[in-house]
Design an enzyme around this catalytic site. Sequence first.
Site, PDB file in Angstrom:
ATOM      1  N   ASP A 120      -6.111  15.283  10.796  1.00 46.44           N
ATOM      2  CA  ASP A 120      -6.686  14.090  11.433  1.00 46.44           C
ATOM      3  C   ASP A 120      -7.223  14.483  12.804  1.00 46.44           C
ATOM      4  O   ASP A 120      -6.549  15.186  13.556  1.00 46.44           O
ATOM      5  CB  ASP A 120      -5.653  12.977  11.582  1.00 46.44           C
ATOM      6  CG  ASP A 120      -6.308  11.603  11.632  1.00 46.44           C
ATOM      7  OD1 ASP A 120      -7.139  11.376  12.531  1.00 46.44           O
ATOM      8  OD2 ASP A 120      -5.987  10.776  10.763  1.00 46.44           O
TER       9      ASP A 120
ATOM     10  N   ARG B 294       0.835  -1.204   0.000  1.00 45.02           N
ATOM     11  CA  ARG B 294       0.000   0.000   0.000  1.00 45.02           C
ATOM     12  C   ARG B 294       0.874   1.261   0.000  1.00 45.02           C
ATOM     13  O   ARG B 294       0.639   2.191  -0.764  1.00 45.02           O
ATOM     14  CB  ARG B 294      -0.930  -0.009   1.206  1.00 45.02           C
ATOM     15  CG  ARG B 294      -1.734   1.264   1.350  1.00 45.02           C
ATOM     16  CD  ARG B 294      -2.930   1.114   2.239  1.00 45.02           C
ATOM     17  NE  ARG B 294      -2.582   0.751   3.608  1.00 45.02           N
ATOM     18  CZ  ARG B 294      -3.485   0.691   4.603  1.00 45.02           C
ATOM     19  NH1 ARG B 294      -4.744   0.964   4.339  1.00 45.02           N
ATOM     20  NH2 ARG B 294      -3.124   0.363   5.806  1.00 45.02           N
TER      21      ARG B 294
ATOM     22  N   GLU C   3      -6.080   8.180   2.266  1.00 41.80           N
ATOM     23  CA  GLU C   3      -6.161   6.730   2.445  1.00 41.80           C
ATOM     24  C   GLU C   3      -7.233   6.435   3.489  1.00 41.80           C
ATOM     25  O   GLU C   3      -7.068   5.582   4.337  1.00 41.80           O
ATOM     26  CB  GLU C   3      -4.790   6.184   2.845  1.00 41.80           C
ATOM     27  CG  GLU C   3      -4.653   4.675   2.695  1.00 41.80           C
ATOM     28  CD  GLU C   3      -5.386   3.935   3.803  1.00 41.80           C
ATOM     29  OE1 GLU C   3      -6.342   3.193   3.476  1.00 41.80           O
ATOM     30  OE2 GLU C   3      -5.035   4.113   4.968  1.00 41.80           O
TER      31      GLU C   3
ATOM     32  N   GLU D 225     -15.385   5.063   5.814  1.00 42.18           N
ATOM     33  CA  GLU D 225     -14.707   6.181   6.485  1.00 42.18           C
ATOM     34  C   GLU D 225     -15.082   7.536   5.889  1.00 42.18           C
ATOM     35  O   GLU D 225     -14.391   8.537   6.098  1.00 42.18           O
ATOM     36  CB  GLU D 225     -13.192   5.959   6.439  1.00 42.18           C
ATOM     37  CG  GLU D 225     -12.777   4.717   7.218  1.00 42.18           C
ATOM     38  CD  GLU D 225     -11.273   4.523   7.298  1.00 42.18           C
ATOM     39  OE1 GLU D 225     -10.533   5.507   7.074  1.00 42.18           O
ATOM     40  OE2 GLU D 225     -10.829   3.401   7.578  1.00 42.18           O
TER      41      GLU D 225
ATOM     42  N   GLY E 277      -7.208  12.999   6.335  1.00 44.84           N
ATOM     43  CA  GLY E 277      -7.179  11.859   7.243  1.00 44.84           C
ATOM     44  C   GLY E 277      -5.787  11.272   7.289  1.00 44.84           C
ATOM     45  O   GLY E 277      -5.575  10.106   6.954  1.00 44.84           O
TER      46      GLY E 277
END
Length: 312
Positions: free
Chosen positions: A67, A18, A119, A128, A45
Site C-alpha cells: 500500500d 465484508r 479489496e 481504485e 492495496g
Amino acid sequence: QCKGIPLYHFSMINDLDRAVGYSEALRACLGAAKDPNATTVLDLGCGSGLLSLLAAKHGARKVYGCDKAPGMADCATDIVARNGLSERVKIIDKLSTGMTVGDSPDNDMEEKADLLVSETFGDDPFSESFLPSLAHAREHLLKPSAPVIPEGLAVFAIVVESEELMALNHVESVCGLDMSGWNAFKRQRWSCRLPDHKHRALTPVFTALEVSWDDPSAPVPLQGQNLVATEAVCAGKMHAVVAWYKLDLFRSQNVEISTDPHSFAMRGRHWRQSVFYLSEEDQRLVSAGQSLQIVASFVKDRLVFAVSPHMP
C-alpha cells in the site's frame, strides 16, 4: 507515524459482513490448495492489513501486503506486529506496480505469489484501478495459475428521479443569494446511501455489467460495454443512474458480498451507492411504459452510464 490516515478506515475495518466474506473466501481458497502451508499470498492495496492477517490466519506460509497511501504501510506493519505475525506477513510501502520479485534481499518478494487477494473497490467498483493493477500483477507478480479473490463482479442499477440527490451536486439560490457559481465544482459521479434520500425509481433494477477475471490464461478485461433495454415503470424526470455491485469472492462456494442498498447488511456497511448524474440535456421526462436504452461501460478506472428514451 500514522498521521493523515483517512478516518473512514474505521467504518471499513468494522464492516463485518465484508470482513467475514473475505475470510470465508480465503479459507476456502487456501483450503483448496494442494499445500496451504506452502502458499504465498499477495494482498494488493492492503490498507490496514486485515486481509493479509486473514490470509496468514487461514494457513498461508507467506503474505505480502502492499500500500502506498501515506502512512498506511507503517500502520499496517504495527497491526501485523500486534498480532504476532511479523515473520509471515510483510507490508511493503509501494504500489504493486513498483514491486520486484527475486531471492535478492533488495527485492520486495522472494517469489511470485500463488494467490492474489484485494479489496481495492470503491463505491464505483472500478475507481481504485483494480483491473489495471491486476493486469500488471498477472504479468509480474503472480504464478501462471494463481487464483484471484474476488473472481468477478456484477453491477446493478436503476434510473431515478430525485431532487434530494440533485441537491448533493447542484445549487442555485440560498436565502435570496445567487450561489450558482459553486456549480463549477459539480461532479459527474457522487456517492450516497440511497435509502437516506427521497427518490422515485423510474425503472426496474437491471444488470448493467458482468465482468470476470477468474481465468488466469485470459487477458484481464480493461474495458467493456453492455446495452440494456428496459422501460419506465412510472412517469418522471430522469435525473441520475444509481448503481451498486456484487463481488464474487469465491464462486464455487457462493461466497459473495454486495453494496445493494436494499440489503439488511448495508446497515453496517462502509460502502455506499454511486450516483451517475445525467447531463442537463439527458434529464428528460419519461412516461410509464416508455422504452429506454441504457449503455453501461467501464474503462480501466471508471464506470459510465448513458440513457436515451425511445420517443413515442
